[in-house]
Motif scaffolding. Structure first.
Motif, mmCIF file in Angstrom:
data_model
loop_
_atom_site.group_PDB
_atom_site.id
_atom_site.type_symbol
_atom_site.label_atom_id
_atom_site.label_comp_id
_atom_site.label_asym_id
_atom_site.label_seq_id
_atom_site.Cartn_x
_atom_site.Cartn_y
_atom_site.Cartn_z
ATOM 1 N N TYR A 195 48.027 40.114 14.347
ATOM 2 C CA TYR A 195 46.663 40.601 14.550
ATOM 3 C C TYR A 195 46.160 41.423 13.368
ATOM 4 N N GLY A 196 46.761 41.219 12.191
ATOM 5 C CA GLY A 196 46.282 41.873 10.980
ATOM 6 C C GLY A 196 46.548 43.361 10.911
ATOM 7 N N VAL A 197 47.633 43.820 11.515
ATOM 8 C CA VAL A 197 47.944 45.249 11.544
ATOM 9 C C VAL A 197 49.232 45.520 10.772
ATOM 10 N N ASP A 198 49.183 46.534 9.920
ATOM 11 C CA ASP A 198 50.367 47.032 9.226
ATOM 12 C C ASP A 198 50.712 48.406 9.777
ATOM 13 N N VAL A 199 52.004 48.703 9.816
ATOM 14 C CA VAL A 199 52.465 50.037 10.196
ATOM 15 C C VAL A 199 53.272 50.573 9.026
ATOM 16 N N ARG A 200 52.826 51.692 8.486
ATOM 17 C CA ARG A 200 53.526 52.329 7.379
ATOM 18 C C ARG A 200 54.218 53.588 7.895
ATOM 19 N N VAL A 201 55.455 53.776 7.481
ATOM 20 C CA VAL A 201 56.221 54.949 7.887
ATOM 21 C C VAL A 201 56.054 56.013 6.810
ATOM 22 N N ASP A 202 55.252 57.009 7.113
ATOM 23 C CA ASP A 202 55.072 58.143 6.211
ATOM 24 C C ASP A 202 55.994 59.272 6.651
ATOM 25 N N ARG A 203 56.016 60.320 5.886
ATOM 26 C CA ARG A 203 56.942 61.423 6.155
ATOM 27 C C ARG A 203 56.819 61.966 7.583
ATOM 28 N N GLU A 204 55.611 62.246 8.020
ATOM 29 C CA GLU A 204 55.397 62.868 9.327
ATOM 30 C C GLU A 204 54.835 61.923 10.381
ATOM 31 N N VAL A 205 54.246 60.811 9.949
ATOM 32 C CA VAL A 205 53.520 59.949 10.884
ATOM 33 C C VAL A 205 53.833 58.472 10.673
ATOM 34 N N LEU A 206 53.589 57.705 11.732
ATOM 35 C CA LEU A 206 53.503 56.249 11.643
ATOM 36 C C LEU A 206 52.017 55.948 11.507
ATOM 37 N N VAL A 207 51.641 55.193 10.501
ATOM 38 C CA VAL A 207 50.237 54.890 10.264
ATOM 39 C C VAL A 207 49.978 53.427 10.617
ATOM 40 N N PHE A 208 49.126 53.203 11.598
ATOM 41 C CA PHE A 208 48.704 51.862 12.006
ATOM 42 C C PHE A 208 47.359 51.608 11.352
ATOM 43 N N MET A 209 47.268 50.531 10.571
ATOM 44 C CA MET A 209 46.025 50.274 9.845
ATOM 45 C C MET A 209 45.787 48.780 9.717
ATOM 46 N N PRO A 210 44.528 48.412 9.563
ATOM 47 C CA PRO A 210 44.258 47.001 9.289
ATOM 48 C C PRO A 210 44.916 46.611 7.973
ATOM 49 N N ARG A 211 45.394 45.404 7.886
ATOM 50 C CA ARG A 211 46.110 44.964 6.692
ATOM 51 C C ARG A 211 45.300 45.205 5.419
ATOM 52 N N SER A 212 44.011 45.095 5.467
ATOM 53 C CA SER A 212 43.177 45.284 4.273
ATOM 54 C C SER A 212 43.110 46.737 3.818
ATOM 55 N N ALA A 213 43.552 47.679 4.651
ATOM 56 C CA ALA A 213 43.490 49.102 4.303
ATOM 57 C C ALA A 213 44.819 49.615 3.768
ATOM 58 N N GLY A 214 45.709 48.748 3.373
ATOM 59 C CA GLY A 214 47.066 49.126 2.992
ATOM 60 C C GLY A 214 47.196 50.096 1.842
ATOM 61 N N ASP A 215 46.195 50.208 0.979
ATOM 62 C CA ASP A 215 46.298 51.099 -0.175
ATOM 63 C C ASP A 215 45.756 52.496 0.087
ATOM 64 N N VAL A 216 45.341 52.770 1.297
ATOM 65 C CA VAL A 216 44.739 54.061 1.620
ATOM 66 C C VAL A 216 45.806 55.142 1.665
#
Length: 112
Positions: free
Chosen positions: A89-110
């Protein structure tokens, strides 16, 4: 009986959503430490809810969001910073230091 159990877990997940999810301009973030403390059944429902909030492609059907993919996100909450999980469904999850970030795939560089 299973349906009643599921209703209870769904209710718990809804209650936790307001406490855990941080809405941003680019998606949602979930505090990793709080997320890891949740019962697994509640955590899996929160993953589904986060994907629904971020995805423009996911309608009511979540069949492509398999147990394996949800488990990968739940386990990543305790894993290495910098990991990226691509979900349907076009969603990426990035593991940051304090949070899991759920974002649309096109927002990956934010940056968060």
């Amino acid at each position: 009986l299973a349906r009643l159990d599921a209703e209870v877990v769904d209710s718990l997940a809804i209650a936790e959503l307001g406490r855990l999810i941080i809405e941003t301009d680019h998606g949602v973030a979930i505090v990793r430490a709080s997320f890891r403390a949740l019962p697994r059944a509640v955590a899996t429902r929160i993953v589904i809810a986060a994907v629904r909030r971020v995805s423009v492609a996911m309608d009511g059907d979540s069949r492509e969001l398999t147990t394996e993919r949800i488990t990968a996100v739940v386990e990543a909450a305790g894993g290495r910073t910098g990991s990226l999980i691509q979900l349907p469904y076009g969603v990426d999850v990035r593991v940051d230091r304090e949070v899991l970030v759920f974002m649309p795939r096109s927002a990956g560089d934010v940056e968060w």
